[in-house]
Design a protein around this motif. Sequence first.
Motif, short mmCIF file in Angstrom:
data_model
loop_
_atom_site.label_atom_id
_atom_site.label_comp_id
_atom_site.label_asym_id
_atom_site.label_seq_id
_atom_site.Cartn_x
_atom_site.Cartn_y
_atom_site.Cartn_z
N TYR A 59 39.05 5.66 29.74
CA TYR A 59 40.02 4.80 30.41
C TYR A 59 39.61 4.62 31.87
O TYR A 59 39.23 5.58 32.54
CB TYR A 59 41.41 5.41 30.34
CG TYR A 59 41.87 5.62 28.92
CD1 TYR A 59 42.40 4.56 28.19
CD2 TYR A 59 41.75 6.86 28.30
CE1 TYR A 59 42.81 4.74 26.88
CE2 TYR A 59 42.16 7.05 26.99
CZ TYR A 59 42.68 5.98 26.29
OH TYR A 59 43.08 6.15 25.00
N LEU A 60 39.69 3.41 32.33
CA LEU A 60 39.39 3.12 33.73
C LEU A 60 40.69 3.18 34.52
O LEU A 60 41.72 2.69 34.09
CB LEU A 60 38.77 1.73 33.86
CG LEU A 60 37.42 1.55 33.17
CD1 LEU A 60 37.00 0.08 33.25
CD2 LEU A 60 36.38 2.43 33.79
N PRO A 61 40.63 3.79 35.70
CA PRO A 61 41.86 3.84 36.50
C PRO A 61 42.27 2.43 36.91
O PRO A 61 41.44 1.57 37.20
CB PRO A 61 41.47 4.69 37.70
CG PRO A 61 39.99 4.72 37.73
CD PRO A 61 39.51 4.44 36.35
N THR A 62 43.58 2.19 36.93
CA THR A 62 44.08 0.85 37.28
C THR A 62 44.63 0.78 38.70
O THR A 62 44.96 -0.29 39.17
CB THR A 62 45.19 0.44 36.31
OG1 THR A 62 46.23 1.41 36.37
CG2 THR A 62 44.65 0.33 34.90
N GLY A 63 44.73 1.89 39.35
CA GLY A 63 45.27 1.89 40.69
C GLY A 63 44.63 2.99 41.52
O GLY A 63 43.75 3.70 41.05
#
Length: 72
Positions: free
Chosen positions: A65-69
């Motif tokens: 998962y890529l961080p969104t924030g």
Amino acid sequence: MNVHQPYGWYDLAAPEHSGRTRLAVHAPDGDLGRDLQALLPDGTPAAGAWTFQSPPVAAHNRRYYLPTGPRV
């Protein structure tokens, strides 16, 4: 599993291939030979064969998962 080399499957149980193959255990007295003979008694027909280029390369890819924030 993702295989990164060309490979092929041959159905050896098909009627046109039924007499073309046989299984032989070359070291029946070793651990592997005893296990194979227990799993595949005499007369067990071959079901199929995989062919691949050497060396075989495969990988189990995991999701990530890529961080969104911003990280806290």
